[in-house]
Scaffold this motif. Structure first.
Motif, PDB file in Angstrom:
ATOM      1  N   PRO A   4      27.309  28.848  91.431  1.00 58.75           N
ATOM      2  CA  PRO A   4      28.119  28.286  92.118  1.00 58.75           C
ATOM      3  C   PRO A   4      27.531  28.334  93.427  1.00 58.75           C
ATOM      4  O   PRO A   4      27.179  29.256  93.998  1.00 58.75           O
ATOM      5  CB  PRO A   4      29.519  28.953  92.172  1.00 58.75           C
ATOM      6  N   ALA A  10      32.614  29.302  96.988  1.00 56.03           N
ATOM      7  CA  ALA A  10      33.759  30.065  96.466  1.00 56.03           C
ATOM      8  C   ALA A  10      34.480  29.713  95.160  1.00 56.03           C
ATOM      9  O   ALA A  10      35.702  29.296  95.431  1.00 56.03           O
ATOM     10  CB  ALA A  10      34.411  30.634  97.594  1.00 56.03           C
ATOM     11  N   TYR A  11      33.864  29.552  94.231  1.00 56.26           N
ATOM     12  CA  TYR A  11      34.549  29.335  92.810  1.00 56.26           C
ATOM     13  C   TYR A  11      33.646  29.839  91.737  1.00 56.26           C
ATOM     14  O   TYR A  11      32.513  30.392  91.940  1.00 56.26           O
ATOM     15  CB  TYR A  11      34.609  27.875  92.882  1.00 56.26           C
ATOM     16  N   VAL A  12      34.160  29.717  90.605  1.00 50.73           N
ATOM     17  CA  VAL A  12      33.635  30.075  89.185  1.00 50.73           C
ATOM     18  C   VAL A  12      33.308  28.939  88.471  1.00 50.73           C
ATOM     19  O   VAL A  12      33.859  27.719  88.542  1.00 50.73           O
ATOM     20  CB  VAL A  12      34.373  31.008  88.404  1.00 50.73           C
ATOM     21  N   SER A  70      34.236  23.512  86.138  1.00 47.81           N
ATOM     22  CA  SER A  70      34.368  22.971  87.925  1.00 47.81           C
ATOM     23  C   SER A  70      33.374  21.839  88.054  1.00 47.81           C
ATOM     24  O   SER A  70      32.572  21.622  87.042  1.00 47.81           O
ATOM     25  CB  SER A  70      33.939  24.301  88.638  1.00 47.81           C
ATOM     26  N   HIS A  84      30.428  19.674  88.553  1.00 50.88           N
ATOM     27  CA  HIS A  84      29.060  19.648  88.931  1.00 50.88           C
ATOM     28  C   HIS A  84      28.331  18.505  89.370  1.00 50.88           C
ATOM     29  O   HIS A  84      28.966  17.212  88.995  1.00 50.88           O
ATOM     30  CB  HIS A  84      28.606  19.830  87.220  1.00 50.88           C
ATOM     31  N   GLU A  94      33.854  16.958  86.629  1.00 54.17           N
ATOM     32  CA  GLU A  94      34.516  18.168  85.974  1.00 54.17           C
ATOM     33  C   GLU A  94      35.216  17.496  84.662  1.00 54.17           C
ATOM     34  O   GLU A  94      35.357  16.553  84.437  1.00 54.17           O
ATOM     35  CB  GLU A  94      35.540  18.694  86.970  1.00 54.17           C
ATOM     36  N   TYR A 139      33.797  28.034  85.357  1.00 56.49           N
ATOM     37  CA  TYR A 139      34.537  27.653  84.448  1.00 56.49           C
ATOM     38  C   TYR A 139      35.769  28.760  84.427  1.00 56.49           C
ATOM     39  O   TYR A 139      35.689  29.818  84.790  1.00 56.49           O
ATOM     40  CB  TYR A 139      34.253  27.264  82.967  1.00 56.49           C
ATOM     41  N   VAL A 140      36.893  28.246  83.969  1.00 57.79           N
ATOM     42  CA  VAL A 140      37.932  29.172  83.695  1.00 57.79           C
ATOM     43  C   VAL A 140      38.672  28.624  82.424  1.00 57.79           C
ATOM     44  O   VAL A 140      39.124  27.657  82.117  1.00 57.79           O
ATOM     45  CB  VAL A 140      39.174  29.117  84.956  1.00 57.79           C
TER      46      VAL A 140
END
Length: 153
Positions: A20, A23-25, A37, A39, A147, A27-28
């Motif tokens: 990333p 400040a994110y991941v 998320s 791309h 996304e 996927y969740v």
């Protein structure tokens, strides 16, 4: 055919999950849904910079969206432990297209992603709800960001 077999037949090798840029991941997963998320389009490992209707045409944007689909599937593949057969449905795709105010073919650009997802996952699993928007700018000047949400077994 499995999604992996279809990818192989298309000559597509999925990339590893991208690190990333903020400040994110990547996927969740919550319950049976995986939220991947956004791309951005990349060319040569860097942001594919451009603006539809100014420096890029619809066909180029479609190619960028197809490239993003490959990256999204790479992240989704990591989320399902390397077995894309676990994907029960591509539920939703959201596409942001960096475009001029007069550009009106966001839906055609986004087809680059949607068509590849249907080709890899098949018409039942790969068919999805979708939104495509034109935006004034994207991170790093990228031409397209996409996304997705998938349901998994």
């Amino acid at each position: 055919m499995t999604p992996q077999q279809r990818l192989q037949a298309l000559g597509i090798v999925l990339p590893p999950v991208s690190v990333p840029a903020a400040a994110y991941v990547p996927y969740v997963q919550t319950g049976s849904l995986v939220f991947v998320s956004g791309h951005i389009a990349k060319q040569g490992g860097k942001a594919w910079v451009g603006q539809l209707g100014l420096t890029m045409n619809t066909a180029e944007g479609l190619g960028a969206a197809r490239a993003i689909a490959i990256d999204l599937m790479g992240t989704l593949n990591a989320a399902v432990g390397g077995d894309l057969s676990r994907v029960k449905r591509i539920v939703k795709v959201l596409s942001l297209v960096n475009s001029t105010p007069t550009f009106t073919e966001h839906h055609l650009v986004t087809n680059g992603c949607s068509e590849l997802l249907r080709e890899v996952f098949g018409p039942e699993v790969g068919a999805h709800a979708r939104s495509a928007f034109g935006v004034a700018q994207l991170p790093m000047g990228a031409c397209v960001e996409i996304e997705l949400i998938a349901e998994v077994a």
